[in-house]
Write an enzyme that holds these catalytic residues in place. Sequence first.
Site, PDB file in Angstrom:
ATOM      1  CG  HIS A  16      -6.319   6.481  -9.053  1.00 24.24           C
ATOM      2  ND1 HIS A  16      -6.700   7.600  -8.352  1.00 24.24           N
ATOM      3  CD2 HIS A  16      -4.960   6.498  -9.081  1.00 24.24           C
ATOM      4  CE1 HIS A  16      -5.623   8.263  -7.945  1.00 24.24           C
ATOM      5  NE2 HIS A  16      -4.551   7.624  -8.382  1.00 24.24           N
ATOM      6  CG  HIS A  39      -4.158   6.345 -13.829  1.00 26.07           C
ATOM      7  ND1 HIS A  39      -3.234   7.366 -13.969  1.00 26.07           N
ATOM      8  CD2 HIS A  39      -3.699   5.556 -12.800  1.00 26.07           C
ATOM      9  CE1 HIS A  39      -2.277   7.227 -13.065  1.00 26.07           C
ATOM     10  NE2 HIS A  39      -2.524   6.128 -12.354  1.00 26.07           N
ATOM     11  CG  HIS A  99      -0.159   1.455 -11.281  1.00 23.66           C
ATOM     12  ND1 HIS A  99      -0.653   1.641 -12.550  1.00 23.66           N
ATOM     13  CD2 HIS A  99      -0.330   2.644 -10.632  1.00 23.66           C
ATOM     14  CE1 HIS A  99      -1.082   2.875 -12.679  1.00 23.66           C
ATOM     15  NE2 HIS A  99      -0.909   3.514 -11.523  1.00 23.66           N
ATOM     16  CG  ASP A 100      -3.579   2.931  -9.420  1.00 22.93           C
ATOM     17  OD1 ASP A 100      -3.147   2.679  -8.274  1.00 22.93           O
ATOM     18  OD2 ASP A 100      -3.328   3.996 -10.010  1.00 22.93           O
ATOM     19  CG  ASP A 113       1.259   6.468 -10.429  1.00 22.58           C
ATOM     20  OD1 ASP A 113       0.227   6.428 -11.132  1.00 22.58           O
ATOM     21  OD2 ASP A 113       1.234   6.394  -9.187  1.00 22.58           O
TER      22      ASP A 113
END
Length: 881
Positions: free
Chosen positions: A543, A547, A581-582, A692
Amino acid sequence: MSVEWLGVTCNPALVPHHSSRSVHSSSTMYARSPDLQPETVTQFLFDNPDFLDSFVQQHVHEDKIRQWSQRKHKVQGHNPVALTNGDLIKDQRSNWKNCVQSKKWRILQDLTKDNTTNKARVFTELAACAAESVNADGHNLYLVDEQNQLFLASKSSRNQRAPTACVGRIEPRTSLPAYVAYTKESLLTNSLLGDPRFPLGMGVETERGVSAIAVPLLHGNNLILGVVELYRNYGSMPFSPEEEEVAEMMLVWADICMEYVEMYNSMMKQRKLNDFLLAVTKSIFQDIVSMDTVIMKIMNYAKKLVIADRASLFLVDTKSRELYARIFDTGRVEEHIPQKEIRFPMDRGVAGHVASTGEVLNIADAYTDSRFNRDVDLQTGYRTKSILCMPIYNRGNIIGVVQMVNKIDGVFTKADEESFETFAIYCGLALHHAKLYDKIRRSEQKYRVAVEVLSYHSQCNDEEYMLTKNVPIPSDIPDILDYDYSPWAIDSDHKPVYVLYMMRDIFKMHSHKNKNEERRFDLDDMIRFTLTVRKNYRNVPYHNWAHAFSVAHAMFTVIKTSEHRFTPIECLALYVACLCHDLDHRGKTNAFMVKSASPLAAIYSTSTMEHHHFNHTVTILQNEGHNIFKHLTSAEYKQILSDIRHCILATDLALFFANRSRLQDIADKGEFSWDNADHRRLVMANSMTAADLCSMYKPWKLQVQLVDVIMEEFWQQGDQEKIKIGYVQNPIMDRDKVNELPESQVGFLVGICLPCYEVMAQILPETKPMVNGAVANLKKWRELADKEALEKEKEKEREKQTEETQDEVIKEPPVTKPSDDVNVTSEKSTLLPADVLDDSASDTSFLAADKPLPDPPSGRTSNTSVPSEKTVLSSQSEESR
């Protein structure tokens, strides 16, 4: 008519029915008619007492009745009327007395309801009522003080000599009130002089008093409160036992009246105190700006509470065992202005004694107390008389001392101590919260400094910015819209340029739709935003920034290749959400964050990391030069932040199942509409999950490499769980069970990936390559799972053969040599196959990207669907939620 006022033939039965007008006429007739004789009227009144009683009550004023009574006492000397119906006259006098006393009782009732009434006022009015009831010429009221002495509270005659305040102690053979207070029994005497029981006579010396009634005022527990002394002067009829009884009956209400007054006054006092404390609480707790402000308010309210002239508040320094203060009450207009701080040891002065011992000090005369320091008075010229000093507690510890100086209307009382003791509790709470406020304020300042430092180091620097800006953004990138495209093949330094290319393209979609508007983006802000986002991804196995780039590329592919009807704002939100998002992912699952008591889990109880990712995104946007949405309108800005939050939270697999189920149901019923905003938000949420999980539909060789990286991150978490709790909670995160990987991947593809991709293809047919890639990879993983299952069956057969061989060895006769036991064990070990003894017999070399895959067995498939690591993560997220 038989009733005649002038004759003796009056009909008594008819007389009581005469109206007031008839009576008035009769009196007029008496004044005008010479035939009406007084004897006739007298006989009529004797024969009709009810009429006389009614007439007097309706037409005679009480002052006139009082004059008649006094005139009768002077003329007849209280001699009873020697008539056969004398009792009747006595009853008539009682009725008139009730009329006269009614006003007195009303006054007494009003007094008991007056919150300013004290004991002396109630007893004074009660004594006056008793004196009126027995026709006394005068009365005296004596009350008992705290030293058990009688003092004159009130008197009714001006002919008495001026008394002293104190009558004497409660003891026999002194005065009449002292003797009655001693015996606690009423007494009637007609010889005030010469009685050995009270040789001094009445408590207040009088020249004409000859007869007296003394009645004690007792509390319910037989406690003496005072004495009422009723007397008649020389020439008046002495008191009778009946009149003593009347006085006792009147004064028996003293205890009840006093108890009611005390109860009423106590309730009113408590109500005032409650209102006062409520005002204090509102004033202090609504305006906690600083410690100095709270101290000034406490001092002001403390002075009002006990009516003191000045106030001081000292705080305790537990480390140095000193008292210190910065706010002083000087009595001038500029009082309570912060001055230079003073400190002194806790064992000095009145305040030091209270702070050291916790004792409440109520000093009536400060100069007679050795603990008082006179130096302050000598320096200021202020004269300290009385002091009330009390500790302030918080959680059982003394945190300060409040000192009240000079009560304005006397000395500080026990009631002042009790009221201030309650007030001190609120003072402790206020000071405690003020300290907390100061700590929070200092912590906030430290936090701002820390954020400023961290933001400096977490933001892209000028060198990074210039290097990226000098690289031209290509106008076209071949194959970037291919679903099989590998974003991981792009060099890390070139990924920001690709991000700018895709972000600029999406921004232009908004500009093309609104041709009359100017360009809605700033390239410099986009560069800083992209580089700072890259910098805020941690160096974890999976992550990470790579990614994030791959997920953003997957979403860009969906937006550019499918016939969707997302709004330009929604497209931009989808892309930015994928990129962020991460953010700041720690390589750990939500369940791990919760069970390890992470501070993030304390802040966000559900979707822990997803909430953190979104908040981190907002933080980056708020940095100077990073707001890529600054050209949007206020409504658009609010909408895009809402959409980004929705999209980032949708990456939590705990929310995926419900979102996909709703979307699938709508699609199956043919009710889906792009014009419905809720339907579009469901597609956005499902698209976030599909992007994702983009690694699951990539070509097989790339997909195996990515799974290897994903599992390394999971295994690192499992290693930490082994260290902290001694075991791995989720078996898929145990690196010792790598042979279970194919089965877990089959379960993950069947349970999550394919349902997600299939509903995507149902709404957006152009995304069908996702389904095709996932199906192809599923076939490969099933083949590996079947091979692993076959290897397990063979291993079980070998174990069974080994057990049978061991049983045969055990049945052989025992060897007598001691060392043969070891040899037997060695022989048994050599019987085991080498591949069973070796824990690494299961070949996992196929996870390496550069090694060829082993040929899977044909004609055998696995129907076992084992939950994968992400499935378990989803269930754990649901539990924490």
